[in-house]
Each structure stands twice: as C-alpha cells, then as structure tokens.
Write a protein that holds these residues in place. Structure first.
Motif, PDB file in Angstrom:
ATOM      1  N   PRO A 130       0.810  -1.228   0.000  1.00 22.37           N
ATOM      2  CA  PRO A 130       0.000   0.000   0.000  1.00 22.37           C
ATOM      3  C   PRO A 130       0.841   1.275   0.000  1.00 22.37           C
ATOM      4  CG  PRO A 130      -0.782  -1.510   1.678  1.00 22.37           C
ATOM      5  CD  PRO A 130       0.482  -2.073   1.158  1.00 22.37           C
ATOM      6  N   ILE A 131       2.004   1.232   0.651  1.00 22.02           N
ATOM      7  CA  ILE A 131       2.874   2.411   0.662  1.00 22.02           C
ATOM      8  C   ILE A 131       3.358   2.717  -0.748  1.00 22.02           C
ATOM      9  CG2 ILE A 131       5.071   3.328   1.511  1.00 22.02           C
ATOM     10  CD1 ILE A 131       4.574   1.587   4.061  1.00 22.02           C
ATOM     11  N   LEU A 132       3.804   1.682  -1.462  1.00 19.75           N
ATOM     12  CA  LEU A 132       4.246   1.891  -2.841  1.00 19.75           C
ATOM     13  C   LEU A 132       3.090   2.308  -3.746  1.00 19.75           C
ATOM     14  CD1 LEU A 132       6.769  -1.034  -3.431  1.00 19.75           C
ATOM     15  CD2 LEU A 132       7.279   1.384  -3.065  1.00 19.75           C
ATOM     16  N   THR A 133       1.907   1.792  -3.473  1.00 21.30           N
ATOM     17  CA  THR A 133       0.743   2.149  -4.285  1.00 21.30           C
ATOM     18  C   THR A 133       0.372   3.618  -4.083  1.00 21.30           C
ATOM     19  OG1 THR A 133      -0.046  -0.118  -4.084  1.00 21.30           O
ATOM     20  CG2 THR A 133      -1.628   1.525  -4.832  1.00 21.30           C
ATOM     21  N   ILE A 134       0.366   4.070  -2.856  1.00 20.85           N
ATOM     22  CA  ILE A 134       0.073   5.482  -2.583  1.00 20.85           C
ATOM     23  C   ILE A 134       1.158   6.371  -3.194  1.00 20.85           C
ATOM     24  CG2 ILE A 134      -0.114   7.204  -0.735  1.00 20.85           C
ATOM     25  CD1 ILE A 134      -1.495   4.963   0.916  1.00 20.85           C
ATOM     26  N   TYR A 135       2.398   5.920  -3.129  1.00 25.48           N
ATOM     27  CA  TYR A 135       3.500   6.673  -3.749  1.00 25.48           C
ATOM     28  C   TYR A 135       3.327   6.706  -5.267  1.00 25.48           C
ATOM     29  CZ  TYR A 135       8.262   8.249  -4.714  1.00 25.48           C
ATOM     30  OH  TYR A 135       9.354   8.945  -5.161  1.00 25.48           O
ATOM     31  N   THR A 136       2.802   5.636  -5.855  1.00 21.95           N
ATOM     32  CA  THR A 136       2.528   5.629  -7.299  1.00 21.95           C
ATOM     33  C   THR A 136       1.444   6.646  -7.639  1.00 21.95           C
ATOM     34  OG1 THR A 136       3.078   3.274  -7.374  1.00 21.95           O
ATOM     35  CG2 THR A 136       1.906   4.174  -9.259  1.00 21.95           C
ATOM     36  N   PHE A 137       0.428   6.763  -6.783  1.00 15.88           N
ATOM     37  CA  PHE A 137      -0.601   7.786  -7.006  1.00 15.88           C
ATOM     38  C   PHE A 137       0.023   9.178  -6.992  1.00 15.88           C
ATOM     39  CE2 PHE A 137      -3.805   4.824  -4.750  1.00 15.88           C
ATOM     40  CZ  PHE A 137      -3.981   4.087  -5.916  1.00 15.88           C
ATOM     41  N   TRP A 138       0.945   9.409  -6.056  1.00 13.74           N
ATOM     42  CA  TRP A 138       1.612  10.696  -5.961  1.00 13.74           C
ATOM     43  C   TRP A 138       2.483  10.945  -7.200  1.00 13.74           C
ATOM     44  CZ3 TRP A 138       6.741  12.301  -5.615  1.00 13.74           C
ATOM     45  CH2 TRP A 138       6.922  13.640  -5.279  1.00 13.74           C
ATOM     46  N   LEU A 139       3.171   9.916  -7.651  1.00 14.25           N
ATOM     47  CA  LEU A 139       4.003  10.051  -8.857  1.00 14.25           C
ATOM     48  C   LEU A 139       3.143  10.316 -10.087  1.00 14.25           C
ATOM     49  CD1 LEU A 139       6.588   7.197  -8.287  1.00 14.25           C
ATOM     50  CD2 LEU A 139       7.043   9.650  -8.246  1.00 14.25           C
ATOM     51  N   ARG A 140       1.992   9.652 -10.161  1.00 15.20           N
ATOM     52  CA  ARG A 140       1.075   9.923 -11.280  1.00 15.20           C
ATOM     53  C   ARG A 140       0.639  11.377 -11.277  1.00 15.20           C
ATOM     54  NH1 ARG A 140      -3.535  12.211 -11.138  1.00 15.20           N
ATOM     55  NH2 ARG A 140      -4.098  11.036  -9.300  1.00 15.20           N
ATOM     56  N   ARG A 141       0.323  11.878 -10.126  1.00 14.69           N
ATOM     57  CA  ARG A 141      -0.115  13.272 -10.027  1.00 14.69           C
ATOM     58  C   ARG A 141       1.013  14.224 -10.415  1.00 14.69           C
ATOM     59  NH1 ARG A 141      -4.368  15.769  -6.817  1.00 14.69           N
ATOM     60  NH2 ARG A 141      -3.831  17.936  -6.544  1.00 14.69           N
ATOM     61  N   ARG A 142       2.240  13.884 -10.023  1.00 15.45           N
ATOM     62  CA  ARG A 142       3.387  14.749 -10.294  1.00 15.45           C
ATOM     63  C   ARG A 142       3.805  14.713 -11.766  1.00 15.45           C
ATOM     64  NH1 ARG A 142       9.422  14.238  -7.722  1.00 15.45           N
ATOM     65  NH2 ARG A 142      10.267  16.058  -8.764  1.00 15.45           N
ATOM     66  N   TYR A 143       3.897  13.523 -12.351  1.00 13.58           N
ATOM     67  CA  TYR A 143       4.435  13.403 -13.704  1.00 13.58           C
ATOM     68  C   TYR A 143       3.375  13.414 -14.798  1.00 13.58           C
ATOM     69  CZ  TYR A 143       8.968  12.266 -11.692  1.00 13.58           C
ATOM     70  OH  TYR A 143      10.146  12.315 -11.005  1.00 13.58           O
TER      71      TYR A 143
END
Length: 160
Positions: A130-143
């Motif tokens: 879940p930590i990596l998944t939430i970080y992926t959501f953040w990366l999607r928003r950023r990039y």
C-alpha cells in the motif's frame, strides 16, 4: 518528498511494485501451516485476479510518464478501482498479522520451521504494497497530471 523521489524514482517504484506483487501472488498459494502449495483452493485466486488491476495501472502509469501523455478517463477509472482494492490490501495485512500471532494457539501442533520466516516476509510485503501504491498515485499526479476533465478538450492542442 522531493528527496524520496530522487531515491525512489518512478521506474524503481513501478519495478518494486511489480516484484512485490509477483512474490505475493506466489506466496498467496502457499500454506504457512502445512508448508505446501494449494492451487485448487478458489480463495487463493482472489488476490491474483485483483492484482491484475494493479498490474494494469502500473503499465498505464509507466506508459503515460514515458510518453509524456495527459491523464484520461480510463486511467482515472482504473485508479478508482485500485482505491477499492487497497481495502483488500489492508485486509491482507490484518490477515497476515492474525496468522503470525496464531502460532501461540497451535503450540501442541507440529508447525513447520518455515512458518515464522515466510509469515513475516508475507506481512512485510503486504505492508510495503500500500505504501508503494500510494507513492505511485503521488508520482502519477506529479508526472502525468491531475484529473481535470471539465476543460480537457480546451487543453488539447493537436498542432503541437
């Protein structure tokens, strides 16, 4: 968060998520109490089927970031389904904790020597996912960008 994104780049995050998902799919069929694999239990196929949505989302994020494309409604829908699947991930963390703590109840039974190491690895991997998944959501928003489809057609310039 900026220093974390330098250490764990979007490629490393996606590759780590893929590796963890693959290991958890294999461990999902493994019975820690019996030290055997169970491929005929229908319950063991729930996590692999749900993880296909996660694999699809990781592919879409990789494609959108590498091709520098804007988010689209299909990507948003996949992400929203992944939000619901995160509930299953939290349940799997709880279930792994219950399995690991159940060793006290079965003192009279023969428990394989691999019980604690495999159960601990499973718990750690389910906790990281879940930590990596939430970080992926953040990366999607950023990039890739935010989901703003009200003026989506106004922002498209086909002559660029």
């Amino acid at each position: 968060m900026n220093t974390i994104s330098k250490i764990i780049t979007w490629k490393r995050n996606i590759l780590a998520s893929l590796a963890i998902l693959l290991v958890l799919i294999v461990l999902n069929f493994y019975g820690v109490y019996t030290n055997k694999f169970y491929f005929l239990k229908p319950d063991n196929y729930i996590f692999p089927i749900l993880s296909t949505v996660h694999f699809l989302y990781l592919y879409v994020v990789w494609f959108k970031i590498s091709e520098e494309e804007l988010p689209d409604p299909k990507m948003r829908n996949i992400e929203y389904v992944l939000y619901a699947i995160m509930i299953v991930y939290v349940f799997k963390i709880y279930d792994s904790i219950m399995v690991l703590n159940s060793v006290k109840e079965y003192r009279e039974h023969v428990i394989p020597a691999t019980f604690k190491p495999i159960a601990t690895v499973t718990l750690v991997l389910y906790s990281i996912l879940p930590i990596l998944t939430i970080y992926t959501f953040w990366l999607r928003r950023r990039y890739v960008g935010i989901y703003n489809f009200e003026n989506y057609n106004d922002n498209l310039n086909i002559w660029q």
